[in-house]
Scaffold this motif. Structure first.
Motif, mmCIF file in Angstrom:
data_model
loop_
_atom_site.group_PDB
_atom_site.id
_atom_site.type_symbol
_atom_site.label_atom_id
_atom_site.label_comp_id
_atom_site.label_asym_id
_atom_site.label_seq_id
_atom_site.Cartn_x
_atom_site.Cartn_y
_atom_site.Cartn_z
ATOM 1 N N ARG A 136 0.857 -1.182 0.000
ATOM 2 C CA ARG A 136 0.000 0.000 0.000
ATOM 3 C C ARG A 136 0.889 1.226 0.000
ATOM 4 O O ARG A 136 1.899 1.263 0.686
ATOM 5 C CB ARG A 136 -0.881 0.024 1.256
ATOM 6 C CG ARG A 136 -2.078 -0.873 1.115
ATOM 7 C CD ARG A 136 -3.010 -0.639 2.275
ATOM 8 N NE ARG A 136 -3.033 -1.865 3.043
ATOM 9 C CZ ARG A 136 -3.157 -1.946 4.336
ATOM 10 N NH1 ARG A 136 -3.284 -0.876 5.064
ATOM 11 N NH2 ARG A 136 -3.167 -3.094 4.939
ATOM 12 N N ASP B 102 -2.570 4.743 7.483
ATOM 13 C CA ASP B 102 -1.314 4.011 7.412
ATOM 14 C C ASP B 102 -1.230 3.068 8.611
ATOM 15 O O ASP B 102 -0.460 3.290 9.538
ATOM 16 C CB ASP B 102 -0.136 4.993 7.391
ATOM 17 C CG ASP B 102 1.169 4.296 7.068
ATOM 18 O OD1 ASP B 102 1.128 3.217 6.451
ATOM 19 O OD2 ASP B 102 2.227 4.828 7.449
ATOM 20 N N ASP C 207 -3.026 -4.362 8.849
ATOM 21 C CA ASP C 207 -4.342 -4.934 8.578
ATOM 22 C C ASP C 207 -5.140 -5.192 9.851
ATOM 23 O O ASP C 207 -6.331 -4.905 9.905
ATOM 24 C CB ASP C 207 -4.202 -6.231 7.779
ATOM 25 C CG ASP C 207 -3.758 -5.972 6.349
ATOM 26 O OD1 ASP C 207 -3.902 -4.820 5.884
ATOM 27 O OD2 ASP C 207 -3.277 -6.911 5.694
ATOM 28 N N LEU D 202 -6.308 -1.942 11.288
ATOM 29 C CA LEU D 202 -7.339 -1.388 10.411
ATOM 30 C C LEU D 202 -8.690 -2.047 10.692
ATOM 31 O O LEU D 202 -9.713 -1.372 10.792
ATOM 32 C CB LEU D 202 -6.930 -1.603 8.954
ATOM 33 C CG LEU D 202 -7.512 -0.701 7.891
ATOM 34 C CD1 LEU D 202 -7.139 0.746 8.164
ATOM 35 C CD2 LEU D 202 -7.009 -1.112 6.533
ATOM 36 N N ASN E 18 -9.098 -3.507 0.483
ATOM 37 C CA ASN E 18 -7.909 -2.909 -0.149
ATOM 38 C C ASN E 18 -7.280 -1.803 0.692
ATOM 39 O O ASN E 18 -6.857 -0.780 0.178
ATOM 40 C CB ASN E 18 -8.249 -2.359 -1.535
ATOM 41 C CG ASN E 18 -8.779 -3.428 -2.461
ATOM 42 O OD1 ASN E 18 -8.368 -4.581 -2.381
ATOM 43 N ND2 ASN E 18 -9.699 -3.057 -3.315
ATOM 44 N N GLY E 19 -7.256 -1.965 1.990
ATOM 45 C CA GLY E 19 -6.641 -0.964 2.854
ATOM 46 C C GLY E 19 -7.523 0.232 3.138
ATOM 47 O O GLY E 19 -7.071 1.198 3.747
ATOM 48 N N ASN E 20 -8.780 0.202 2.696
ATOM 49 C CA ASN E 20 -9.732 1.276 2.952
ATOM 50 C C ASN E 20 -10.855 0.755 3.835
ATOM 51 O O ASN E 20 -11.199 -0.417 3.777
ATOM 52 C CB ASN E 20 -10.338 1.798 1.641
ATOM 53 C CG ASN E 20 -9.301 2.371 0.703
ATOM 54 O OD1 ASN E 20 -8.290 2.901 1.144
ATOM 55 N ND2 ASN E 20 -9.538 2.255 -0.575
#
Length: 106
Positions: free
Chosen positions: A24, A52, A55, A58, A77-79
């Motif tokens: 990412r 930032d 996972d 997040l 997807n990291g969002n």
């Protein structure tokens, strides 16, 4: 030529191949919250980008935000995607956590 891959060793047993994790891009330190409806049959979703975090962190943050907003959502997807138009509430919650949050889009 055949590309052989070692899958078992008599000394250590089964050898698991590590999957390459997608990289990412590092953000600029600003968390952006936008509203999306495209591809969702008109349903609004608040998408949080620019975090930032690892996972696991997040997912933990997403779980907390979903509970505080009283709605569903997911991590893709990291969002973080939160169902509904919750941008103002999300901005307040993220700023309480110490993030610099910005509302983007219309």
């Amino acid at each position: 030529m055949s590309e052989s891959v070692l899958v078992y060793s008599t000394e250590s047993g089964r050898i698991k191949e590590e999957k390459a994790r997608p990289l990412r891009s590092k953000g600029d330190g600003i968390v952006r919250i936008q509203r999306q409806t495209s591809g969702r049959k008109g349903a609004a979703v608040s998408v949080i980008t620019g975090l930032d975090l690892l996972d696991q962190e997040l997912k933990k943050l997403a779980t907390e935000l979903k509970k505080r907003c009283g709605t569903g959502g997911s991590v893709k997807n990291g969002n973080i995607e939160i169902q509904g138009e919750k941008r103002d509430l999300l901005k307040v919650l993220l700023e309480e956590k110490g993030f610099i949050a910005k509302l983007v889009g219309g």
